[in-house]
Structures are given as structure tokens and as C-alpha cells.
Design an enzyme around this catalytic site. Structure first.
Site, PDB file in Angstrom:
ATOM      1  N   HIS A 103       9.741  -5.555   0.951  1.00 49.10           N
ATOM      2  CA  HIS A 103       8.596  -4.657   0.811  1.00 49.10           C
ATOM      3  C   HIS A 103       8.569  -3.582   1.899  1.00 49.10           C
ATOM      4  O   HIS A 103       7.805  -2.604   1.796  1.00 49.10           O
ATOM      5  CB  HIS A 103       7.292  -5.451   0.835  1.00 49.10           C
ATOM      6  CG  HIS A 103       6.271  -4.933  -0.121  1.00 49.10           C
ATOM      7  ND1 HIS A 103       6.126  -3.596  -0.414  1.00 49.10           N
ATOM      8  CD2 HIS A 103       5.321  -5.583  -0.867  1.00 49.10           C
ATOM      9  CE1 HIS A 103       5.146  -3.429  -1.279  1.00 49.10           C
ATOM     10  NE2 HIS A 103       4.644  -4.613  -1.585  1.00 49.10           N
ATOM     11  N   ASP A 136       8.929  -0.336  -2.729  1.00 50.09           N
ATOM     12  CA  ASP A 136       7.545  -0.502  -3.175  1.00 50.09           C
ATOM     13  C   ASP A 136       7.513  -1.251  -4.501  1.00 50.09           C
ATOM     14  O   ASP A 136       8.472  -1.210  -5.281  1.00 50.09           O
ATOM     15  CB  ASP A 136       6.865   0.857  -3.345  1.00 50.09           C
ATOM     16  CG  ASP A 136       6.699   1.586  -2.015  1.00 50.09           C
ATOM     17  OD1 ASP A 136       6.588   0.898  -0.974  1.00 50.09           O
ATOM     18  OD2 ASP A 136       6.695   2.829  -2.015  1.00 50.09           O
TER      19      ASP A 136
END
Length: 415
Positions: free
Chosen positions: A387, A391
Site C-alpha cells: 500500500h 493504491d
């Protein structure tokens, strides 16, 4: 009588220490010159050490799993008279274990040593038994007093399950009926060493450093499975196609629009490198643990070439002759448990990569198409991403692009 101290040599990989993964000798044993004495594992290979002198073992450096510094004592041997200086010998890493050949030691290596290759994967057994089994299975059989030649196996390699079946049968118990509960077994303490330790360390580092998230999507592979079946019927002498080559083609076609998933993240430098080429890691389970052989430049290969490369790497893994260069450098990884793939999974990223795609099993279920109930072959893809780099929106759109390609398989063959 004299004492010869055999120091752990510089294996030529710039390492500071190596792990003891197996002793071939014990204190009090008589050893011959060139006799194997220990297997030492570095981050890159397992190397079998040989004794440069003959004599009696008087001391060992440690136990299995201990880390030994380069240049420190590994074995102490009592010899007859004054020991002659051992000749400077070479080291062969497991990357060349299939056909051992010498390489020149590091220029600064002044420690006399004798070493030869030992694969990190299960090897063929000694000449007396000619039975295929992993070191762990072989050690357990020895401890139980079982002759591996008497154990029936599946696929020619004896595994722990085969030993369990042998023990049940030879205790006169036969195989228990399905309604009978299992019996308690003694607790077994197993030290985490060798390849298992490396895997544990890598997985721990991945989960500690990478904030994972997993996105799961269902894929209708009915048309793709029909195409695969037709291609296999007419494949001639080409390798049989599994689902994996088609998945790799789809991933390679989708990646140019989502370059953030085909990347490596350098934590210390704070730098992400988005790779132009796709070097596809193929997570594979072996008796020695999880390994990830790499298909180089997968984007340049068609399904038949990919199938051939998957078959080649799988054979090398089974034979224990895969090279270290074929186990490094992946930019994104594909992992599959085949028929055991389950409905969903949360694969752990192969650090320093930033994405891994988990393939779950294909199931046939009824679905509604234009108001009609039809049978469809469905498969889930479970994709874990870093992450910090990827995204959720990008991961979802990437897998949706892969989904479109797999559900309309003719697009896999279009430019």
C-alpha cells in the site's frame, strides 16, 4: 599427534557468516581426507564442506542452526604427526550443483578448504539406497529405523506421509476406518534451520515492513478453459498448456497500463523502480520449502514458450539443479496451489516486489446470464499489494483489466 583446526573459509559470496544445516560427522569420528563433514548455508547457496586432512574429530563449532563466522573454527581434527598445509581448493555453489565445476575462490581467501556443491533442494540418495527423499525425511527414517527401500511412495519420492503410512501398516494396525478417531502422538520439537529458517525470515521481514492489502476478484474462465482444451488437443509435440501461461500473458498485457505493480521498492533508499520488463516469479512448493524460479522477459514469450519454460524450471526444481540466477530478480510473482487453491487467499508479497497474484482453484457453479441459469467455470484471483506503492484503486483496475483479457481470451492473442 597434532591438532588441525579447520576454519570456515570465505565461500566467495561476500558473506560474513554461514549457518550449519547438517553435520556429517560427530566428535570421536574418524575422518578421511576429502570426506564430507558439514553442510553450510548462506543466503545464496548450501555448500558441502570437506575435510582437508585425515584424523579424529575432537571438536565441532556448534549445533545445527548455529551461525558460524567466516574464518572461525568449524572442526578440530587430531592428526598423526604434523599436518601438512592443505591445498587451496575451490568452491562450487548450489547454482552449479547439477554439473559441479570449479570456480576460483575470492582473491583474499587464504584459508585452506575443501568444498563441493550441495543443492538446497532434495537430492538423489546415496548409491546404496537409490531412493529419492528429502534430507528431513531421510533423517526421520533413520531415527525410526526404517529402510526407505521398503516404503511405498507416490511419484518415486518418499515423503513424510509415506513414512506415516508405513508405520501404521507395520504396526499391524492397517488403515483406520473413517469413523475412528486418531491417536495422540508424542510432541515433536523441530528446530527451524536451513531453508525453512530463510523462508521464515523473509516472510517475517515482508509482513513487518510491507503494509499489505488484498483485493479479490472472480473470473469467468469458461471460454478460456474451452480454448485451452482445444489448443491442447492440437498441440502436437508442444508442452501441455495449464492455466498459468494464459495468466502470465494476461498479466504482461495489462502491466504497461499499471506499471506501479511491476516494481521493486528499496526501503532504505526510499526509491521505487518501475521495471519495463516483466520477470515473472513462479512460487513453487518443494520438500525443502517455498522457492521462486523466475521466467525472464515473460512479456516477449507466447503461451507455448511460457509453458515450455514453466516445465523446464519445474524439472530443475524437482531435480535439485536449479541455478541461483534462476531464483532471483523477479519483478512480480504469481503463486498457485493448483487444485488445492481454495476459494480465496491472502498471499504474502515477495519482498522487495510490491505485488503478488494468488491463483485459486476453478469451480463450476450456476450463474445467471441474460436471465438464464447456465453452468460456468469460475476462478478467483487474490492479489496482495504494497500500500506504500500501490493504491487500492490501481490494484482493482489492474485486476479488472486482467479479468477482461481472461474472459475474452481471443484478446490474449491480439496485438
Amino acid at each position: 599427534m597434532a591438532r588441525f583446526t579447520f576454519k570456515l573459509p570465505d565461500i566467495g559470496e561476500g558473506i560474513a557468516e554461514a549457518e550449519i544445516v547438517k553435520w556429517h560427522i560427530a566428535v570421536g569420528d574418524a575422518v578421511m581426507e576429502d570426506q564430507p563433514i558439514a553442510d553450510m548455508m548462506t543466503d545464496k547457496a548450501t555448500v558441502e564442506m570437506e575435510s582437508p586432512v585425515a584424523g579424529k574429530v575432537t571438536a565441532l563449532a556448534g549445533e545445527i542452526g548455529d551461525q558460524i563466522a567466516i574464518g572461525s573454527m568449524l572442526v578440530e581434527i587430531e592428526t598423526e604427526g604434523e599436518p601438512e598445509a592443505a591445498p587451496e581448493l575451490s568452491v562450487v555453489s548450489s547454482s552449479e550443483a547439477a554439473t559441479p565445476s570449479s570456480v576460483t575462490p575470492d582473491e583474499n581467501n587464504e584459508t585452506p578448504a575443501a568444498t563441493k556443491a550441495s543443492s538446497v533442494l532434495p537430492q538423489k540418495s546415496d548409491a546404496a539406497s537409490k531412493i529419492l527423499a528429502s534430507p528431513a525425511v531421510r533423517a526421520r527414517a533413520k531415527a525410526l529405523g526404517i529402510d526407505l527401500a521398503l516404503v511405498q511412495s507416490q511419484g518415486g519420492r518418499v515423503r513424510h506421509a509415506d513414512l506415516d503410512a508405513y508405520l501404521l501398516y507395520n504396526k499391524g494396525e492397517g488403515y483406520r476406518a473413517s469413523g475412528e478417531g486418531g491417536r495422540a502422538r508424542p510432541d515433536e520439537a523441530i528446530k527451524i534451520v536451513g531453508m525453512r529458517r530463510r523462508i521464515a525470515e523473509n516472510m517475517q521481514a515482508s509482513k513487518r515492513h510491507i503494509p499489505h492489502f488484498t483485493y479479490v476478484e472472480e473470473i469467468d474462465v469458461t471460454a478460456l478453459e474451452d480454448m485451452r482444451s482445444d489448443l491442447n488437443i492440437h498441440r502436437g509435440d508442444r508442452p501441455k498448456l495449464t492455466m498459468l501461461p494464459f495468466l502470465i500473458v494476461a498479466l504482461c498485457k495489462a502491466i504497461p497500463d499499471f506499471p506501479m505493480v511491476n516494481a521493486r521498492y528499496d526501503d532504505e533508499a526510499g526509491m521505487v523502480t518501475r521495471h519495463g520488463a516483466v520477470h515473472m516469479g513462479m512460487a513453487a512448493q518443494t520438500d525443502a520449502g517455498l522457492m521462486v524460479p523466475v521466467i525472464r522477459d515473460a512479456q516477449d514469450k507466447n503461451i507455448w514458450q511460457l509453458a515450455a519454460e514453466i516445465s523446464r524450471l519445474s524439472s530443475l526444481i524437482r531435480e535439485g539443479s536449479v541455478k541461483q540466477t534462476e531464483l532471483s530478480g523477479s519483478t512480480i510473482t504469481l503463486t498457485s496451489l493448483g487444485a488445492l487453491g481454495g476459494i480465496v487467499s491472502t498471499p504474502v508479497i515477495n519482498r522487495p516486489e510490491v505485488a503478488i497474484i494468488g491463483v485459486n482453484r476453478i469451480v463450476e457453479r450456476p450463474i445467471i446470464v441474460d436471465g438464464d441459469i447456465v453452468a460456468a467455470k469460475l476462478m478467483n484471483l487474490s492479489t496482495s499489494c504494497d500500500h506504500r506503492v500501490v493504491d487500492g484503486w490501481d490494484a482493482a483496475n489492474f485486476i479488472q483489466a486482467v479479468k477482461r483479457l481472461l474472459e475474452t481470451p481471443v484478446l490474449l492473442f491480439s496485438d
